[in-house]
Motif scaffolding. Structure first.
Motif, mmCIF file in Angstrom:
data_model
loop_
_atom_site.group_PDB
_atom_site.id
_atom_site.type_symbol
_atom_site.label_atom_id
_atom_site.label_comp_id
_atom_site.label_asym_id
_atom_site.label_seq_id
_atom_site.Cartn_x
_atom_site.Cartn_y
_atom_site.Cartn_z
ATOM 1 N N TRP A 79 0.827 -1.209 0.000
ATOM 2 C CA TRP A 79 0.000 0.000 0.000
ATOM 3 C C TRP A 79 0.862 1.259 0.000
ATOM 4 O O TRP A 79 0.516 2.255 -0.647
ATOM 5 N N ALA A 80 2.000 1.241 0.704
ATOM 6 C CA ALA A 80 2.899 2.399 0.702
ATOM 7 C C ALA A 80 3.436 2.639 -0.708
ATOM 8 O O ALA A 80 3.511 3.782 -1.179
ATOM 9 N N PHE A 81 3.799 1.575 -1.415
ATOM 10 C CA PHE A 81 4.278 1.691 -2.787
ATOM 11 C C PHE A 81 3.191 2.272 -3.689
ATOM 12 O O PHE A 81 3.434 3.196 -4.465
ATOM 13 N N ALA A 107 0.660 4.083 -2.881
ATOM 14 C CA ALA A 107 0.356 5.471 -2.512
ATOM 15 C C ALA A 107 1.396 6.441 -3.072
ATOM 16 O O ALA A 107 1.085 7.605 -3.329
ATOM 17 N N ARG A 108 2.632 5.975 -3.271
ATOM 18 C CA ARG A 108 3.698 6.844 -3.798
ATOM 19 C C ARG A 108 3.656 6.976 -5.317
ATOM 20 O O ARG A 108 4.309 7.849 -5.884
ATOM 21 N N HIS A 109 2.941 6.094 -5.986
ATOM 22 C CA HIS A 109 2.885 6.087 -7.453
ATOM 23 C C HIS A 109 1.434 6.221 -7.903
ATOM 24 O O HIS A 109 0.518 5.991 -7.126
ATOM 25 N N HIS A 110 1.254 6.567 -9.166
ATOM 26 C CA HIS A 110 -0.114 6.750 -9.664
ATOM 27 C C HIS A 110 -0.322 6.182 -11.062
ATOM 28 O O HIS A 110 -1.361 6.397 -11.668
ATOM 29 N N THR A 131 -5.112 5.787 -4.506
ATOM 30 C CA THR A 131 -5.455 5.047 -3.298
ATOM 31 C C THR A 131 -6.387 5.912 -2.464
ATOM 32 O O THR A 131 -6.240 7.136 -2.410
#
Length: 64
Positions: free
Chosen positions: A12-14, A16-19, A40
């Protein structure tokens, strides 16, 4: 290449950092990969909007 499994939190952290991600599917041995944009949500959901096209038609043949 080393492949390792990410924890749910790391995944989820990954995300959230990308789109931008890649949607991959195959039909009759023919692969198809296309970029998709996503976001996210604070509710723990992943949101994406796609247009009708080959990726949608192929996914309808073999849904998840």
């Amino acid at each position: 290449m080393i492949v390792r499994e990410l924890s749910r939190e790391a995944s989820w952290a990954f995300l959230a950092r990308h789109h931008v991600g890649r949607l991959a599917c195959a039909k009759g041995g023919q692969p198809y990969v296309c970029p998709i944009s996503y976001a996210t949500g604070e509710d723990g959901a992943l949101y994406s909007v796609i247009t009708i096209g080959q990726k949608v038609a192929w996914r309808r043949v073999k849904p998840l």
